[in-house]
Design a protein around this motif. Sequence first.
Motif, short mmCIF file in Angstrom:
data_model
loop_
_atom_site.label_atom_id
_atom_site.label_comp_id
_atom_site.label_asym_id
_atom_site.label_seq_id
_atom_site.Cartn_x
_atom_site.Cartn_y
_atom_site.Cartn_z
N TYR A 213 0.84 -1.21 0.00
CA TYR A 213 0.00 0.00 0.00
C TYR A 213 0.87 1.26 0.00
O TYR A 213 0.57 2.23 -0.70
CB TYR A 213 -0.94 0.02 1.21
N LEU A 214 1.96 1.22 0.79
CA LEU A 214 2.86 2.40 0.83
C LEU A 214 3.49 2.64 -0.54
O LEU A 214 3.63 3.78 -0.98
CB LEU A 214 3.95 2.18 1.87
N SER A 215 3.86 1.55 -1.21
CA SER A 215 4.51 1.72 -2.52
C SER A 215 3.52 2.30 -3.53
O SER A 215 3.89 3.12 -4.37
CB SER A 215 5.09 0.40 -3.03
N LEU A 216 2.25 1.92 -3.42
CA LEU A 216 1.25 2.49 -4.34
C LEU A 216 1.10 3.99 -4.08
O LEU A 216 1.07 4.80 -5.01
CB LEU A 216 -0.12 1.82 -4.13
N GLU A 217 1.05 4.31 -2.78
CA GLU A 217 0.87 5.71 -2.41
C GLU A 217 2.06 6.55 -2.91
O GLU A 217 1.88 7.61 -3.49
CB GLU A 217 0.80 5.79 -0.89
N ALA A 218 3.26 5.99 -2.70
CA ALA A 218 4.47 6.73 -3.09
C ALA A 218 4.52 6.94 -4.60
O ALA A 218 5.06 7.94 -5.09
CB ALA A 218 5.71 5.95 -2.63
N SER A 219 3.94 6.00 -5.36
CA SER A 219 3.99 6.17 -6.81
C SER A 219 2.82 7.00 -7.33
O SER A 219 2.64 7.15 -8.54
CB SER A 219 4.00 4.80 -7.50
N GLY A 220 2.00 7.51 -6.39
CA GLY A 220 0.90 8.39 -6.80
C GLY A 220 -0.32 7.65 -7.33
O GLY A 220 -1.22 8.24 -7.92
N MET A 221 -0.36 6.35 -7.10
CA MET A 221 -1.49 5.54 -7.58
C MET A 221 -2.70 5.79 -6.68
O MET A 221 -2.60 5.66 -5.46
CB MET A 221 -1.07 4.07 -7.50
N PRO A 222 -3.85 6.14 -7.26
CA PRO A 222 -5.02 6.31 -6.39
C PRO A 222 -5.43 4.99 -5.75
O PRO A 222 -5.23 3.92 -6.34
CB PRO A 222 -6.12 6.81 -7.35
N LYS A 223 -6.02 5.08 -4.55
CA LYS A 223 -6.39 3.86 -3.82
C LYS A 223 -7.33 2.97 -4.63
O LYS A 223 -7.25 1.74 -4.59
CB LYS A 223 -7.06 4.26 -2.51
N ARG A 224 -8.19 3.61 -5.42
CA ARG A 224 -9.17 2.81 -6.17
C ARG A 224 -8.50 1.96 -7.26
O ARG A 224 -9.14 1.12 -7.88
CB ARG A 224 -10.26 3.71 -6.76
N HIS A 225 -7.21 2.20 -7.49
CA HIS A 225 -6.47 1.38 -8.47
C HIS A 225 -5.62 0.29 -7.80
O HIS A 225 -4.74 -0.27 -8.43
CB HIS A 225 -5.57 2.27 -9.33
N THR A 226 -5.90 0.01 -6.53
CA THR A 226 -5.09 -0.99 -5.80
C THR A 226 -5.04 -2.33 -6.55
O THR A 226 -4.00 -2.98 -6.60
CB THR A 226 -5.69 -1.22 -4.39
N HIS A 227 -6.17 -2.75 -7.13
CA HIS A 227 -6.19 -4.07 -7.78
C HIS A 227 -5.90 -4.01 -9.28
O HIS A 227 -6.09 -4.99 -9.99
CB HIS A 227 -7.54 -4.74 -7.53
N LYS A 228 -5.45 -2.82 -9.75
CA LYS A 228 -5.11 -2.69 -11.17
C LYS A 228 -3.74 -3.33 -11.41
O LYS A 228 -2.75 -2.97 -10.78
CB LYS A 228 -5.07 -1.21 -11.54
N MET A 229 -3.67 -4.27 -12.31
CA MET A 229 -2.43 -5.03 -12.47
C MET A 229 -1.57 -4.46 -13.60
O MET A 229 -0.40 -4.20 -13.42
CB MET A 229 -2.82 -6.48 -12.76
N GLY A 230 -2.13 -4.30 -14.79
CA GLY A 230 -1.41 -3.71 -15.92
C GLY A 230 -0.03 -4.31 -16.11
O GLY A 230 0.12 -5.53 -16.27
N ALA A 231 0.99 -3.45 -16.05
CA ALA A 231 2.37 -3.88 -16.36
C ALA A 231 2.90 -4.91 -15.36
O ALA A 231 3.90 -5.58 -15.62
CB ALA A 231 3.28 -2.67 -16.38
N HIS A 232 2.26 -5.04 -14.19
CA HIS A 232 2.76 -5.99 -13.17
C HIS A 232 2.16 -7.38 -13.31
O HIS A 232 2.44 -8.26 -12.51
CB HIS A 232 2.45 -5.45 -11.77
N LEU A 233 1.31 -7.56 -14.33
CA LEU A 233 0.56 -8.81 -14.45
C LEU A 233 1.45 -10.05 -14.45
O LEU A 233 1.23 -10.99 -13.69
CB LEU A 233 -0.31 -8.78 -15.72
N PHE A 234 2.47 -10.04 -15.30
CA PHE A 234 3.23 -11.29 -15.46
C PHE A 234 4.17 -11.55 -14.27
O PHE A 234 4.49 -12.70 -13.97
CB PHE A 234 3.95 -11.31 -16.80
N GLU A 235 4.56 -10.47 -13.60
CA GLU A 235 5.34 -10.62 -12.37
C GLU A 235 4.44 -11.28 -11.30
O GLU A 235 4.87 -12.21 -10.59
CB GLU A 235 5.75 -9.21 -11.93
N TYR A 236 3.20 -10.84 -11.24
CA TYR A 236 2.23 -11.40 -10.28
C TYR A 236 1.97 -12.88 -10.59
O TYR A 236 2.05 -13.74 -9.72
CB TYR A 236 0.94 -10.58 -10.36
#
Length: 451
Positions: free
Chosen positions: A369-392
């Motif tokens: 959660y802290l890393s999302l906040e630091a990158s400016g990602m809104p909370k409502r995008h917590t479950h947005k995977m996008g570029a991280h999909l294949f790492e996940y």
Amino acid sequence: MSPTISEIKSLNVAIIGAGAAGLVSARELRREGHQVVMFERQAQLGGTWVYNPGVEADPLGSDPSRAIVHSSLYASLRTNLPREAMGFRAYPFVSTGQPHWDSRRFPGHQEVLLYLNDYATEFGLTELVRFETEVVYAGLVEDGKWKVRSRQENGVAVDVDEIFDALVVCNGHYTEPRTAEIPGIDAWPGKQMHCHNYRIPEPYRDLVVILIGSGPSALDISIDIAQVAKEVHVASRSDEAEVLRKQFGYHHIQLHPMIESIQKDGTVIFYDGSMVLAGVILHCTGYNYHLPFLDTHGIVTVDDNCVGPLYKHIFPPVLAPRLSFVGLPWMVLPFPVFEFQSKWIAGVLSDRIRLPSQEEMMENVSAFYLSLEASGMPKRHTHKMGAHLFEYNGWLAAECGVPVTEEWRKKMLYATLQNYLAHPGTYRDAWEDDDLVLEALMEMATVATLD
Ligand code: FAD
């Protein structure tokens, strides 16, 4: 050290929902030796892919007491992913060549429903589903078990309470509309609706329609409506306008920035000062996670469209592993992600795969959660995977000891995305990745070794 066969636990597990996520979860849990009941409030399996020509009484979907129509599909919908990349790894989504089936690479929605039914038949899952049975309550009881209250309506409502060792929530997240907040909209005399309740263009004949949004649904629906409407205007954020501009060049659809305000006489004013006198506003503005049946004594909440706290979008640390969620991430290849997630859950529930301690999971979630906040990602995008999909996916695959996402599938997703961005109007019918299709078909022939 891995547990021996006699140490592996077999649990009695309730799954809420018999869409793609519920079906694959049922399969993986059964393979691991668990007993499974799938609760499904619709009369057939397939979830989103069960097209319903009916719509809800409240077109904006804001009345909590309305009768729910689950699926948001519109009649003309074709998949936005190529079938090879979209399908489960264990059961490839290839064209069967049968009459009446849709052999296109990006088929119509009916083909996906046929595929899911085939999947259920192949793995003997249909008999695990209790149809027309809605879970109205699922709550934590002593020793970490779950009470599930299900309801069948046959003239009168009949509620049944049962206790399960574990609960897997697969209820989907494209049913509860989210709408745009616009100054003046409450006093606006025109019609408003959410795309959850859009089916066919005919009701829009000769009308002036404004769509808000720029995702795949907004794109498809605006083109659908443009065939019959007097005018179609699309309001989107500036960073999203480029794809739409390419597409709408061909369709006489006018593109605008977001709506600034609305006048009582029906005039809609956009941020660039342009004005339109419209009859209908169609919100294509997404959906909210909605878990009205779930009682975790406040341990799991939905806050600003983030379900949490969840370790790896699946287990709430305090309630792991007896409560889990399949299907929360978005901007993904949904079916393959569900496959990885449910393999992990099944293995963890039988103690074959070990979770970190509750504290370690909680620390991991907090750091995420802290890393999302630091990158400016809104909370409502917590479950947005996008570029991280294949790492996940890769992380889950390693936990489960199964092969990672196939190289052709990764390349195919990127190729499709590039094609969509460059040619949004034709990407479903013209492509340049036939070499990847060939590679996929060859690898699918060896699917049994990958499962
Ligand atoms: P769902 O399919 O929504 O299934 C959830 C099930 O849970 C439903 O059957 C519902 O009736 C049941 N349920 C809910 N609450 C209860 C309850 N309380 N009690 C009992 N049963 C309950 N994905 C792709 O891969 N390719 C695409 O091209 C694509 N296009 C899409 C287009 C649209 C318009 C939408 C909305 C989604 C699209 N998706 C696409 C994403 C799609 O949602 C996923 O592919 C997938 O179908 C989600 O499966 P699920 O099982 O998580 O949820």
